[in-house]
Design a protein around this motif. Structure first.
Motif, PDB file in Angstrom:
ATOM      1  N   ASP A 109       1.982   5.152   0.655  1.00  0.00           N
ATOM      2  CA  ASP A 109       1.778   6.074   1.763  1.00  0.00           C
ATOM      3  C   ASP A 109       1.416   7.460   1.256  1.00  0.00           C
ATOM      4  OD1 ASP A 109       2.450   3.940   3.254  1.00  0.00           O
ATOM      5  OD2 ASP A 109       4.315   4.748   4.049  1.00  0.00           O
ATOM      6  N   LEU A 166      -7.452   2.584   0.282  1.00  0.00           N
ATOM      7  CA  LEU A 166      -7.884   1.250  -0.126  1.00  0.00           C
ATOM      8  C   LEU A 166      -8.523   1.244  -1.517  1.00  0.00           C
ATOM      9  CD1 LEU A 166      -9.474   0.044   3.242  1.00  0.00           C
ATOM     10  CD2 LEU A 166      -7.336  -0.768   2.209  1.00  0.00           C
ATOM     11  N   MET A 182       0.844  -1.190   0.000  1.00  0.00           N
ATOM     12  CA  MET A 182       0.000   0.000   0.000  1.00  0.00           C
ATOM     13  C   MET A 182       0.884   1.247   0.000  1.00  0.00           C
ATOM     14  SD  MET A 182      -2.869   1.094   2.781  1.00  0.00           S
ATOM     15  CE  MET A 182      -3.857  -0.325   2.343  1.00  0.00           C
ATOM     16  N   ARG A 206      -2.889  -2.311   5.585  1.00  0.00           N
ATOM     17  CA  ARG A 206      -2.281  -3.301   4.687  1.00  0.00           C
ATOM     18  C   ARG A 206      -2.430  -4.710   5.244  1.00  0.00           C
ATOM     19  NH1 ARG A 206       2.432  -1.122   4.475  1.00  0.00           N
ATOM     20  NH2 ARG A 206       3.224  -2.237   6.299  1.00  0.00           N
ATOM     21  N   ASP A 207      -2.337  -4.839   6.567  1.00  0.00           N
ATOM     22  CA  ASP A 207      -2.396  -6.160   7.207  1.00  0.00           C
ATOM     23  C   ASP A 207      -3.809  -6.551   7.619  1.00  0.00           C
ATOM     24  OD1 ASP A 207       0.347  -6.239   6.906  1.00  0.00           O
ATOM     25  OD2 ASP A 207       0.742  -5.492   8.933  1.00  0.00           O
ATOM     26  N   HIS A 208      -4.795  -5.717   7.284  1.00  0.00           N
ATOM     27  CA  HIS A 208      -6.198  -5.977   7.651  1.00  0.00           C
ATOM     28  C   HIS A 208      -6.347  -6.151   9.162  1.00  0.00           C
ATOM     29  CE1 HIS A 208      -7.002  -6.529   3.380  1.00  0.00           C
ATOM     30  NE2 HIS A 208      -5.961  -7.341   3.336  1.00  0.00           N
ATOM     31  N   ALA A 256       0.108   0.579   7.975  1.00  0.00           N
ATOM     32  CA  ALA A 256       0.517  -0.832   8.067  1.00  0.00           C
ATOM     33  C   ALA A 256      -0.665  -1.700   8.495  1.00  0.00           C
ATOM     34  CB  ALA A 256       1.671  -0.985   9.047  1.00  0.00           C
TER      35      ALA A 256
END
Length: 402
Positions: free
Chosen positions: A3, A42, A1, A148-150, A145
């Protein structure tokens, strides 16, 4: 993802550039914040836009009015002014810090410290800021972060964040269902379970609003199972248990197979025991509107009987009949009969029966009801057939009076 906030249609909405210029965004006085940044990163659609600024509310109003932009003091006590551009609202809120909280509301003070403002927010993924000019992201707590890591995490100590606003317990599970991988952060889940009883201090309207938002998420099942297993809902909705979760899972399968859009209120009905009296009690407890309470109870009434499904839909409405069909596992053919169907208007009135010789009085309403029953049973025939039915019913009532 990345920034950096990508370009997207919402960033080109008419009037937005003028608004940003008016409040000094390009000079670093204001930034996009919260949901728009989260969903923008997203690549999701952005509908609601929030802007954070170091300017205090009166200065915001003065700048907007000087630029010819409508300013509405929608939440002035909490530092929020709504700007209206091309009919589109944008909430602009002064940076804040909490002075005192009681789990339901906060006493705030203004600040010019962006990190201090971020620290009072709930989840790391909601504490992201973006420079409107460059799209550069400011992230104090690892929200990018986590996106990105859900991962859905409270900022700092989960117990403390929940103590500030008990509604965050329900919000946590909604965000987990929407943005997580259905695996809760251990500290967050532990804190939510420990504080579940504090939901009793909230207004039932706030609980209902948050619960229906959760049920509007495309896939709420895993989050709801966690809530049931963790006893989260038990203090305010003890009627919801594992059997309710199973009914909801079945309903969602039927909705998908039939191609029917989900409805949060129908999903709530699935979570409850199939008893309209319980639905009435829950609707009253949650202070739902009269219309919503009626729909909830109708959905959990007896399953459809032998009468044609359109007859049922005429009596209780198409949405009520659809709810009841989906909740009772009736075959898809019955559902198909309702797709795109609009109940017709009853083509005759009591006056028409009086014109046929029926004396005014209570018999008129009784006779009209019998005409309507036959009309429904025959599948809503045209006016010529209704006229013949009316003649027959009037003759019957006249013979009975002789």
């Amino acid at each position: 993802m990345i920034d950096c906030l990508p370009e997207a249609p919402w960033r080109q909405r008419p009037g937005l550039d003028a608004l940003l210029d008016a409040i000094g965004a390009r000079a670093g006085l204001a930034r996009f914040v919260g949901g728009a940044v989260r969903d923008g990163l997203l690549g999701l659609p952005v509908n609601d836009l929030d802007i954070a600024t170091v300017l205090e509310p009166q200065a915001i109003i003065e700048r907007l009015e000087a630029a010819g932009i409508k300013a509405v003091p929608t939440g002035i006590a909490h530092g929020t002014v709504t700007a209206v551009i091309s009919g589109w609202p944008v909430e602009i809120t002064t940076l804040r810090r909490d002075v005192a909280t009681d789990g339901r509301r906060a006493t705030i003070a203004y600040t010019d410290d962006w990190r201090e403002d971020a620290a009072r927010r709930d989840f790391t993924i909601n504490a992201l800021y973006a420079d409107p000019a460059t799209g550069a992201i400011t992230d104090y707590f690892g929200g990018v972060a986590d996106l990105r890591d859900h991962l859905v995490r409270f900022i700092g100590d989960a117990h403390a964040r929940i103590a500030e606003d008990h509604l965050r317990i329900l919000r946590y599970f909604r965000f987990l269902a929407r943005y997580g991988d259905d695996i809760p952060d251990e500290m967050a889940f532990t804190a939510c379970r420990a504080a579940a009883g504090s939901l009793m201090t909230l207004s039932r309207e706030r609980i209902a609003d948050e619960l229906l938002k959760l049920l509007a998420v495309p896939s709420p099942l895993a989050a709801l199972r966690l809530m049931i297993e963790g006893g989260i809902l038990k203090p305010v909705l003890p009627e919801i248990d594992e059997t309710g979760w199973e009914r909801l899972a079945q309903l969602m399968t039927r909705e998908a197979e039939a191609g029917v859009s989900s409805v949060p209120l129908r999903r709530l009905a699935a979570l409850l025991p199939p008893d309209p009296r319980i639905a009435e009690q829950v609707g009253a407890r949650l202070k739902l509107s009269n219309k919503a309470r009626k729909r909830l109870a109708l959905a959990l009434a007896d399953p459809p009987g032998p009468e044609p499904i359109r007859a049922l839909a005429y009596r209780i409405g198409v949405e009520g009949a659809t709810d009841r069909l989906l909740l009772s596992a009736t075959d898809e053919a019955a559902l198909a009969d309702l797709q795109g169907w609009t109940p017709p208007a009853f083509p005759i009135s009591g006056g028409a029966l009086i014109a046929r010789g029926l004396p005014p009085g209570p018999d008129v309403a009784k006779a009209l009801g019998q005409v309507q029953d036959i009309w429904i049973a025959e599948g809503f025939p045209d006016e010529s057939r209704v006229a013949r039915i009316a003649d027959q019913i009037v003759s019957k009532f006249q013979r009975a009076r002789q």
